[in-house]
Structure formats: structure tokens, C-alpha cells
Motif scaffolding. Structure first.
Motif, short mmCIF file in Angstrom:
data_model
loop_
_atom_site.label_atom_id
_atom_site.label_comp_id
_atom_site.label_asym_id
_atom_site.label_seq_id
_atom_site.Cartn_x
_atom_site.Cartn_y
_atom_site.Cartn_z
N LYS A 13 -6.91 9.98 -3.58
CA LYS A 13 -5.33 10.52 -3.42
C LYS A 13 -5.05 12.03 -3.92
O LYS A 13 -4.49 12.50 -2.98
CB LYS A 13 -4.77 9.92 -4.95
N TYR A 14 -5.86 12.53 -4.63
CA TYR A 14 -5.72 14.00 -4.86
C TYR A 14 -6.51 14.75 -3.64
O TYR A 14 -5.94 16.01 -3.30
CB TYR A 14 -6.07 14.50 -6.13
N LYS A 45 -3.95 14.95 -1.12
CA LYS A 45 -2.76 15.97 -1.46
C LYS A 45 -3.11 17.32 -1.03
O LYS A 45 -2.48 17.94 -0.31
CB LYS A 45 -2.37 15.60 -2.87
N THR A 70 -3.04 17.67 2.69
CA THR A 70 -1.71 17.80 3.19
C THR A 70 -1.05 19.06 2.96
O THR A 70 -0.32 19.53 3.73
CB THR A 70 -0.88 16.42 2.25
N GLN A 119 1.54 3.20 -0.91
CA GLN A 119 0.73 4.41 -1.25
C GLN A 119 0.93 5.58 -0.52
O GLN A 119 1.11 6.54 -0.73
CB GLN A 119 -0.56 3.97 -1.76
N GLU A 173 3.91 7.37 -0.57
CA GLU A 173 3.67 8.00 -2.01
C GLU A 173 4.75 7.55 -2.98
O GLU A 173 5.38 7.89 -3.88
CB GLU A 173 3.90 9.46 -1.94
N GLU A 194 5.73 3.66 -5.55
CA GLU A 194 4.98 2.83 -6.67
C GLU A 194 5.72 1.44 -6.34
O GLU A 194 6.49 1.31 -6.23
CB GLU A 194 5.25 3.22 -7.75
#
Length: 912
Positions: A161-162, A165, A168, A613, A616, A618
Motif C-alpha cells: 500500500k505505501y 502511495k 503515486t 482499497q 483508498e 474502507e
């Protein structure tokens, strides 16, 4: 904040000198910073000086000294809102902590940094600050990756995920090296083979386009190792080794040099090219022996022995075996010596400590007796420790093995259940295709046209169901390959949400389920990925209808502000057991002994979570057996300045005047000859039936037979399947594209493999078009005719055109394509703009592109845009034809529809 004007002339002069020194070496910059300590009158200047000093310590590898300074400076910089310095400190401190193994502290520091980013997000928009933000996310991802690898935590999802990020943030900026490294990192964290290779290849493409030699070697070496060691695809591994052969064979580090040759030799050994293997392994062995690299000497001699033995050179095999035995004995001896030294050192330390006790007790028991007791005690203690450690490691290894076996068994069960479910789901629509089809033949014999038409409608409907089922499965693979991204569009949620919810009203009524909603959403237009949100809601609402008994209720509540959409979906069905609840978002998971009213594949909720996801958001779930289930969904939204995009229903209304399908302009004399390479007899017969109206058609049952037919006849185009026996489509295309006479033949690849990675693989081989099964008959004929016509123009133009193009043809075409893709959504991008980007006149650009592709500059621009539109429609990246048209630079939807229909033989609306 501190502006540059506040700094003194002396400090600005120091900064300039510091940058110049940094260009020379880090040591020079560090020495300059040391020389200026406490030399400035202003506190802010001295603090910045300390930060520069900490930065040089960090670059020099003096991590403790660097971290100490950073820790002192961080509160001061934060108090002054010096964002650049704060982010730099967070970035470097995070890297220090994960490099020194302080993973817990690294994660805590990252949390602190994220809070800072949240607070000052609007102030951090410059490129320099955004690059620091990206580095902070990367540090956090690396910390999670290390935690997962070393400490057994399941944190790979957070790491990915990070990493995403971080990537991106980099995307808008011209920082190709950082982008490449970010993609490489995403590949490293992936578990799935195809995803790993996909992201590494993306990184490699970037590094090669900018000639970053060190990074090219790094990624190519990794890919070579993966193909050789994991996939046992030795030919592919060798291709990547060849890319870096010159640099790797001249590496100043002998260890890396030896590894390169050994890896090469291992690949040749796998291909049974023994002479090549022996040559490479001997080079690796010589380096290992010269520099006493015993582990590499052992590996190279072992493989060399194998190569000699398998090639029948037994004398040399014995000699290599002697080298292997000698180095193994040497390594064993060195290991024994190391253990002995460590044991002696421990023994002496223990002996010195115990000596004091012995001297104190010598008068009572006697020195000799005490020494004997001490020795016995030490031996017993060492024995106990060795047995305990051996037992512990055996237990630990056994536990790890058991855990791995359980995971493999569970994965095998999950996949088996998935395949059984797929088979079950396929049976109903297949039955409703096969049965009505048989009946249709009977009805047509008896001229019962009305009944035959009803049967054909059933066949068409169930064909669509099969395609939807396939799309659902393939959508999962798109997510795994990393192609799925959020695509926000202007959406009026007050219209959108009721439309989606009440679309299930009739189904709920048939099931006698009370269906109600409370949607309190402002009448505003928001930027939200409506296509993905609709898939999420459709899945959840469909499940709610299935699992809610008659007479009970389903209720949806939706609220929104300017930043977030919150949805709560409540059903009063059977509920989910406590044991199953934590697993319902796991792929292929299905609750055992739970009723399944209409089947299912066990991927629906997994895909829902993955879609959320990507946006972004929940999603969480609460449930109680016998009472029902509640899903909580939260998606970030932004108020849109654009007007609300037309819905698919609106477009349908606009497109009432259907554009007639243009008949294919075919050769009535059937002069063109098409080769169909397809192993399935029914499919090859079907394609022959389609094409024989317009062309001469020949059939080959596999790639090997296709090559034989190419040697015997002349063809104008080829269609080829991918998966075939003896020689598959990939190998077949690879061979014809390397042949001087055949390489210009237009090739259409037809396959059930529809992922972007499959298409990219085909396009890299040089295919001209890619058609996914199931395909439209008109579409296939139209594509082939376009390719034959363009190829004829290309042949004619090559004979006439003498323009001397700089560089290779493929590089020129790649550049042209890249320029068009970069201006994909620019409506007024013209032939003149393309020519200027290629550093040619319009006439030169047009003639060159015509010679190479058979298309004029304008036609090429249109072709690239239309192909991109096809991909957008195929992947459901947009929900309306207007959005797709706008995304590729068309403002007139009707004109776009007309061109698309002429190019592909079907309307865009057929794909929505």
C-alpha cells in the motif's frame, strides 16, 4: 516558516560552497560543515548547518551520529514550520531506523510523520517537498516489508500500500529513476509470479529508456535469477543476462563477476547446452579460486562437474569433483576453526570468571579438584546448551514446516473448491445454451421460427452470463497484476445511489424482501470512481437479497459531506458465524455448511475489498447469527468543479439514431490469402467459415505446422491462437518476426488470455492486433481487412520512399506512439504537433510513418487513440461512451462512435 531572504549573505555563500563541495564528495561537504560550526549569528542558520552535517553523516554511513543530530533538530524545525527540513529529517531518520533494525521505532516515527503530513498537506505541494513525502511512504513500506520478513508479521499488504502511495506521488514529476525504483519495490513485495515480473519489467523499461546502467543491471540480474531459479525458463533468463553481459563481466567486484558467470552457466546447463555451460562455469570458477570465494568455488565446481558428466566427459567430471571435494573440506575446516575460536574465546572468558571462585575455595577443597569440577561443569553446560539449541532449532524448523504445509494444504483446498464452484456455475448457462441450440435445429426443420427465435434469445442471454462470469474471474487477475487504478469521474451521488439501490427492487419484491433506503446526500457533483463503486454496491446488494429470507428487510443508509461518502447496508438474514467473519474478505473463502442459494465463486467479497482499497476507502462488517449482517463502507470523495457526466442511460438516449455498420471493403476475387493457426478444430472451422467469404484461407493446427505452411505458400495475413501443442502462438510469432521475409506479415493474435500483461507480451513480439475470445465475427473480419489494406500501402510506400530515417525504425515508432499517448486527451493535438515532437517536417513524418505502418500521421494518431478506447471499454475503466471519447481527445461522441465502429466492427455501446 523561514524565507530565503532571512538568511545572511555569509550563510548563503556557505550554502553555495556546500553544494559545490557535495558535487566533489560527501567527505568534502562534511569537512566544510564541520569548519563552520557555530560560525553564524542566527540560530536558524546554525540549525540548518547541523542538518547539513547530519545529512553528510547519513551519506557517509555514520548512522548513529546522524540520528543523534536529527533527533535534536526535529522539534525545533517543527516549531518553526520549516516543512522542507522536517520532511528531510523524517525521511532520513526513517531510513536509519530500518537500516539499523529498529523496525518498531521506524514504524512509530512513520506514524508521527503521517500525522504531520495530514496537518500540513496543503503546504506541501512543491516538487521538492512531494519527493520527500514519497520517500517517507517508501521508508514506511520498507519497514513493513522488513517486519513481515524478519519478525513473521503479516504486513506485506501495508508494505505494498505505501509503496504504491510513494509511486503515486512521483507520477506527475519528471523523476524517472525514482519512479523506476518505486515500481521495482512494488515488484519485490509481490507474492504472485506474474505481478513480480510485470513490475520489474516496468521498472526496467524506465531505466533502459534513460540508460541508467546501474539500475538496468540490478533489475535485469533479478529477472534473470527469477526466470532461471524460480520458473526454470532458462532461455528467458539468458536473454536478461545478455543485456548486462558486458558490464557484469567487467564488474570491479569479483564476487558479482563470478556470480554472473555461474548464473549463465547454470542457465546453459538447464538448456543442455553443455559447451556453453562449461565455458561460463570455468570463468566463474577461476575468479572464485583467485579471490578465495569458497562458496562460489563450491557452487561453480559442482555445476561444472554436472556439465562434464552429462556431456560424457567423465575425466573432466572427476577433476571438477576433486575441486569440489577439496573446497568443501576447506570450508568445513574453516568452519571448525571458527567454531573452535569462538568456543575457546567463550571458554577463556568463563575460565577467567570462574578462576576467582576457585582461588577463594582452594584452601578448603584443593586446587586440582576444583579445576576438575569446573571443567566437568563447563563441559556439561556446553553439552546442555548444544542439545537445547539443537532441540530448539529442530522444533522451530518442524513448526515452520508444519505451518507451511498447512498453508499449502489450505491453498490447495481453496483452489480446488474454486474450480468446483466455477464448474458448477458454468453448468447452468452451458445447459441453457446447449439445450436450446439442439431444440433450435429441430424447430428450424419444422419451420417454427418463433420458437427458434426464443431459443436464440436464451442462448444469447446465457452467453452473456458466461462472459460476465469470465470477466469476474479475470477482474481479479487485473487487480493482481496492478493494472487496476482509481478513475474518479464527475458523479451526482444523489442520482447515482438511488438508481443502483432500487435496481434490485423488483428482485427483492419477487423474493418478498422489504427493500428500503435513506439516502441523505447533497445534490452536488463529486469526483468518485462510479464504475467501481457500482460494482461494490451491486455485489453487496445482490448478497443481501440472496441471504435475506422472505418477510424480512434490507435497509441502506447513505450520507456524504465534502470529503467522504459513508454507506451502511443492513440485512436481517441468517448472519455470519463468528469463525467465518474474519475470513469473508479472503479470496476463494466460503463458509462451510452455509447455504448458497445461487452458487458463487468465493471471490465476490474479496474483489469488493480490493476495489475499495483501489479507491483508498474502507469496508468493515458486523454480523450475528440469526439476526443479520451490516456492512460499513467509507469512500473518500471530492466536490467536482466539472459538470455531472452523462450516465450510460443518457448516452443510450442520445444514440437512438444508430450508425449503420459499414460493410467490410473486401476483395471480391479472393486474391488475399489468410493463414489461420488454431489447434481447436471447431474454432478453426468457425474462423474459416467467417473469412472464406472474403479470402483464401489455409489452416494450421499449431505453430510448427504454421511455419511449414509459410515455407510452402505466400500469405497476406495470419491469425494465431496463443495456447497450442507442440509450438504455441508466442513461439510461433517470435520465429516469424525474426524471419526477414515473414516479419512484415500482419498478425492477429486470438486468445482467451485477456489481461494487459498478455497483450503487452504479444505486442512486444510484434503482433499487429489482439482479439480476445469471445469475439465478434464482424470485428475479426474488420480488423483483418484493415491490417491487409495498411500492409499493402506500406509495401507500396517502401518501394517509393527513400527517406533516410535517423535511428532504428522501431525506436522511431515507439517515440511516435509515446508522443501520441502523452497527448491522448488533447483534442487539438495535430499532425504538426507530432512532426515537431519527432524533429521532422510534416511531409517527412507523414512519409516515414506511411512507409513503416501503412498509415498517415493523422491515421496513426487516430489508430492509437481508438486502440486505447478499446482497452478502456474492455476494462470498464469508464461507465459511459462520452467519458471514453473525452479520455482519448474526442469531443463529438457520435463521430467517435462512427470511427470506432468502422475500425473494430462493433459499436462502443456493445462493450459497456
Amino acid at each position: 516558516m523561514v524565507s530565503a531572504q532571512e538568511y545572511s549573505p555569509q550563510f548563503r555563500k556557505f550554502q553555495e560552497g556546500y553544494q559545490n563541495a557535495l558535487d566533489v564528495s560527501v567527505d568534502s561537504a562534511n569537512a566544510l560543515a564541520q569548519a563552520h560550526l557555530n560560525k553564524f549569528e542566527k540560530e536558524v542558520e546554525n540549525k540548518l548547518l547541523l542538518r547539513y552535517l547530519a545529512d553528510t553523516y547519513f551519506d557517509m554511513g555514520k548512522l548513529a551520529a546522524s540520528d543523534s543530530l536529527y533527533a535534536q533538530l526535529l522539534p525545533w524545525f517543527k516549531q518553526r514550520n520549516m516543512h522542507g527540513s522536517v520532511l528531510s529529517v523524517y525521511k532520513n531518520r526513517g531510513a536509519i531506523l530500518y537500516q539499523t533494525g529498529e523496525i518498531g521505532q521506524a514504524l512509530a516515527l512513520a506514524d508521527e510523520a503521517l500525522l504531520y503530513l495530514d496537518e500540513f498537506e496543503t503546504d506541501l505541494q512543491s516538487q521538492e517537498l512531494q519527493l520527500s513525502v514519497s520517500s517517507i511512504y517508501r521508508n514506511l513500506a520498507i519497514a513493513y516489508a522488513i517486519q513481515s520478513e524478519r519478525e513473521g508479521f503479516n504486513t506485506t499488504d501495508q508494505a505494498e500500500k505505501y509503496f504504491r502511495k510513494a509511486y503515486t506521488i512521483l507520477r506527475p514529476f519528471d523523476v524517472p529513476k525514482l519512479k523506476g525504483l518505486a515500481l521495482f519495490n512494488i515488484g519485490n513485495i509481490k507474492q504472485e509470479e506474474d505481478s513480480i515480473l510485470h513490475y520489474w519489467q516496468l521498472a526496467l523499461d524506465i531505466f533502459e529508456s534513460h540508460n541508467y546502467k546501474q539500475q538496468i543491471r540490478m533489475v535485469s540480474g533479478n529477472m534473470a535469477s527469477y526466470y532461471i531459479d524460480q520458473k526454470e525458463d532458462y532461455s528467458k533468463g539468458i536473454q536478461y543476462l545478455q543485456r548486462i553481459d558486458l558490464e557484469a563481466s567487467q564488474d570491479p567486484n569479483p564476487y558479482m563477476r563470478a556470480i554472473h558467470f555461474i548464473k549463465y552457466g547454470g542457465a546453459y546447463l538447464g538448456l543442455e547446452y553443455f559447451e556453453g555451460a562449461i565455458s561460463k562455469l570455468k570463468e566463474g570458477l577461476a575468479i572464485a579460486q583467485e579471490y578465495e570465494l569458497y562458496d562460489l568455488e563450491r557452487e561453480s565446481s559442482s555445476r561444472l562437474m554436472e556439465a562434464y558428466k552429462r556431456s560424457g566427459r567423465y575425466k573432466e567430471a572427476l577433476e571438477a569433483n576433486e575441486i569440489y571435494d577439496a573446497v568443501v573440506k576447506k570450508m568445513d575446516r574453516l568452519e571448525v576453526e571458527r567454531i573452535t575460536r569462538e568456543t575457546e574465546a567463550k571458554y577463556k572468558t568463563r575460565e577467567q570468571a570462574d578462576e576467582i571462585k576457585i582461588l577463594k575455595q582452594a584452601e578448603q577443597l584443593g586446587e586440582a579438584k576444583l579445576r576438575q569440577q569446573k571443567l566437568i561443569l563447563i563441559i556439561a553446560l556446553i553439552s546442555f546448551l548444544m542439545v537445547s539449541l539443537a532441540g530448539y532449532f529442530l522444533w522451530k524448523d518442524n513448526q515452520t514446516r508444519k505451518k507451511r504445509n498447512l498453508q499449502l494444504e489450505q491453498a490447495d483446498k481453496d483452489k480446488t473448491r474454486f474450480l468446483v464452484n466455477v464448474s458448477h456455475e458454468l453448468r447452468t448457462p452451458l445447459t441453457l445454451i446447449n439445450g436450446p441450440l439442439e431444440d433450435t435445429f429441430d424447430q428450424l426443420k419444422n419451420n417454427n421460427i418463433d420458437v427458434a427465435e426464443k431459443n436464440l434469445k436464451k442462448i444469447a442471454n446465457n452467453t452473456k452470463k458466461l462472459i460476465q462470469l469470465t470477466d469476474e474471474v479475470l477482474a481479479i487477475s487485473r487487480y493482481d497484476e496492478g493494472y487496476m487504478q482509481a478513475n474518479p469521474t464527475p458523479t451526482n451521488l444523489s442520482d447515482f445511489l438511488p438508481r443502483v439501490f432500487y435496481a434490485f427492487q423488483s428482485l427483492a419484491s419477487r423474493n418478498e424482501v422489504d427493500w428500503d433506503a435513506n439516502i441523505e446526500v447533497p445534490d452536488e457533483t463529486y469526483q468518485v470512481d462510479a464504475a467501481k463503486l457500482e460494482k461494490v454496491l451491486n455485489n453487496l446488494l445482490s448478497n443481501a437479497v440472496k441471504h435475506t429470507p422472505k418477510g424480512r428487510k434490507v435497509f441502506m443508509e447513505a450520507k456524504a459531506d465534502n470529503t467522504r461518502l459513508s454507506i451502511q447496508l443492513v440485512d436481517t438474514g441468517r448472519g455470519i458465524s463468528p469463525d467465518a467473519l474474519p475470513q469473508i474478505f479472503n479470496r476463494y473463502y466460503q463458509e462451510e455448511n452455509a447455504p448458497r442459494p445461487s452458487g458463487g465463486l468465493g471471490i465476490g467479497l474479496s474483489f469488493v475489498k480490493e476495489l475499495v482499497q483501489v479507491m483508498e476507502g474502507e469496508i468493515t462488517v458486523e454480523s450475528e447469527l440469526g439476526k443479520g449482517t451490516t456492512f460499513h463502507l467509507s469512500i473518500p470523495i471530492v466536490v467536482s468543479e466539472q459538470k455531472f457526466a452523462a450516465s450510460s442511460e443518457d448516452i443510450a438516449m442520445l444514440d437512438l439514431d444508430e450508425i449503420p455498420i459499414v460493410d467490410v471493403d473486401v476483395n471480391p476475387d479472393k486474391e488475399s490469402h489468410v493463414l489461420v493457426v488454431e489447434d481447436n478444430p471447431e474454432m478453426s472451422d468457425f474462423i474459416r467459415q467467417l473469412l472464406s467469404k472474403y479470402y483464401k484461407v489455409s489452416i494450421a493446427n499449431n505453430g510448427k505446422e504454421g511455419l511449414e505452411r509459410l515455407k510452402a505458400n505466400t500469405y497476406d495475413a495470419i491469425t494465431v491462437d496463443v495456447m497450442m501443442p507442440e509450438m504455441d502462438g508466442i513461439e510461433f510469432v517470435s520465429q516469424i518476426k525474426q524471419h526477414s521475409h515473414w516479419k512484415q506479415l500482419p498478425v492477429v493474435m486470438i486468445s482467451a488470455l485477456s489481461s494487459e500483461a498478455d497483450k503487452v507480451q504479444g505486442l512486444r513480439l510484434g503482433i499487429d492486433d489482439y482479439v480476445t475470445k469471445p469475439f465478434s465475427a464482424r470485428e475479426l473480419v474488420t480488423r483483418i481487412e484493415n491490417l491487409i489494406a495498411n500492409n499493402l500501402v506500406r509495401k507500396t510506400q517502401k518501394a517509393e520512399d527513400a527517406f533516410d530515417m535517423v535511428g532504428t525504425e522501431q525506436k522511431f515508432l515507439d517515440t511516435a506512439k509515446r508522443v501520441v499517448e502523452e497527448h491522448m486527451d488533447v483534442n487539438d493535438f495535430s499532425v504538426k504537433d507530432l512532426a515537431e515532437a519527432l524533429n521532422l517536417s510534416e511531409r517527412q513524418a507523414n512519409r516515414t510513418l506511411k512507409r513503416l505502418t501503412g498509415l498517415s500521421s493523422l491515421q496513426l494518431i487516430r489508430e492509437i487513440r481508438l486502440k486505447h478506447a478499446y482497452t478502456l471499454l474492455e476494462t470498464r475503466a469508464h461507465t459511459t461512451i462520452a467519458e471514453v471519447a473525452y479520455a482519448i481527445g474526442f469531443e463529438n461522441t457520435s463521430y467517435f462512435t462512427k470511427l470506432f465502429t468502422k475500425r473494430f466492427g462493433k459499436k462502443p455501446s456493445d462493450m459497456l
